[in-house]
Design a protein around this motif. Sequence first.
Motif, PDB file in Angstrom:
ATOM      1  N   THR A 216       1.773  -2.476 -13.835  1.00 16.46           N
ATOM      2  CA  THR A 216       1.319  -1.080 -13.840  1.00 16.46           C
ATOM      3  C   THR A 216       0.142  -0.910 -14.780  1.00 16.46           C
ATOM      4  OG1 THR A 216       2.976  -0.578 -15.554  1.00 16.46           O
ATOM      5  CG2 THR A 216       3.595  -0.176 -13.268  1.00 16.46           C
TER       6      THR A 216
ATOM      7  N   SER B 291       7.832   1.565  -1.192  1.00 15.14           N
ATOM      8  CA  SER B 291       8.677   1.476  -2.381  1.00 15.14           C
ATOM      9  C   SER B 291       9.744   0.400  -2.231  1.00 15.14           C
ATOM     10  CB  SER B 291       9.331   2.834  -2.653  1.00 15.14           C
ATOM     11  OG  SER B 291       8.367   3.802  -3.028  1.00 15.14           O
TER      12      SER B 291
ATOM     13  N   THR C  83       0.842  -1.191   0.000  1.00 12.94           N
ATOM     14  CA  THR C  83       0.000   0.000   0.000  1.00 12.94           C
ATOM     15  C   THR C  83       0.874   1.237   0.000  1.00 12.94           C
ATOM     16  OG1 THR C  83      -0.099  -0.018   2.413  1.00 12.94           O
ATOM     17  CG2 THR C  83      -1.838  -1.207   1.236  1.00 12.94           C
ATOM     18  N   GLY C  84       0.313   2.344  -0.465  1.00 13.05           N
ATOM     19  CA  GLY C  84       1.050   3.599  -0.484  1.00 13.05           C
ATOM     20  C   GLY C  84       1.484   3.945  -1.896  1.00 13.05           C
ATOM     21  N   ASP C  85       2.105   5.094  -2.022  1.00 12.54           N
ATOM     22  CA  ASP C  85       2.555   5.598  -3.310  1.00 12.54           C
ATOM     23  C   ASP C  85       3.905   4.970  -3.658  1.00 12.54           C
ATOM     24  OD1 ASP C  85       3.099   6.964  -5.582  1.00 12.54           O
ATOM     25  OD2 ASP C  85       3.265   8.946  -4.653  1.00 12.54           O
TER      26      ASP C  85
ATOM     27  N   THR D 268       5.271   5.314  -6.775  1.00 16.78           N
ATOM     28  CA  THR D 268       5.695   5.932  -8.028  1.00 16.78           C
ATOM     29  C   THR D 268       7.210   6.025  -8.114  1.00 16.78           C
ATOM     30  OG1 THR D 268       3.669   7.247  -8.053  1.00 16.78           O
ATOM     31  CG2 THR D 268       5.459   7.970  -9.484  1.00 16.78           C
TER      32      THR D 268
END
Length: 280
Positions: free
Chosen positions: A280, A87, A49-51, A53
């Motif tokens: 993605t 990440s 979970t989370g960003d 990017t």
Amino acid sequence: MTTPFMMPPTGFGPGSQPMDEGDEQLEYMPLPQDMRTYAPRIPEIEDITGDVTAALSLLRDVARACAKVAADGVARRFDLAGLDAASRALIAETMGEGEVAAKLRLTPAIAVQESVFAGIWRMSSASLDCIEVAPIPPCLLDHAFEPRRAGGLGDTPLQQGVVNAPPLLVELCDKSAAFTQEADLHVVNLTLLPHTEEDLVWLDHALGEGAATILSRGYGNCRVTATALRHVWRVQFYNSMDTLILDTFEVTRVPEVALAAREDLADSGSRLDAVLEAIT
């Protein structure tokens, strides 16, 4: 018409006679069972979970770097220190663990693990956390022969039972002193040479131990240990039953069993791109 003289005799040969109670059964060596093979890897990211990017962007840069390193041989490093937990989790899941691992016993020690993509390495220590794209991380080349245990070389006292080790040491020292980057690989094959156990112990004390140990796991294992004599490596191959089948010293920059070929690096970039496209 077949005559009795053309028939093979009966009652002769192994298995033709009944066995007594004290007779031993013929036992066969077990055959190898497992071999590591490539299978496409799609990371499990449902629990992340989370960003992420930043992680995806870094992995795309890593994929592009593979083609560059395959072309020029210059290593590229990507620092992971600034990434958050999500990440890092995505990168760890995507990279996985490949066949080659190494430890560099410096201060602090550095752990090196090849990913499932040949030539993409995860490196970590108390002060380092990064991905490196290279045939082999340069730190393993730069510091492999820093002595963890210094060798005595020609001053090592001779013990009873040492027979053929001293001339082998002279040969290895000569090849080490004359080594250049263009020199051909020189191998001393202990498996084919007559030697005693005392010879091996004496050579171990004479050559010492360097800072790098590399393990390559494929069909069986290969253990590569740097000695304290520059460019001299101990390379030992074990089969899948962990039996030593080949024992050598190699005088070279680094044994090929630990290297990712340039073709593999280019392929790793393509495979990593395909994985990123899938998630993605």
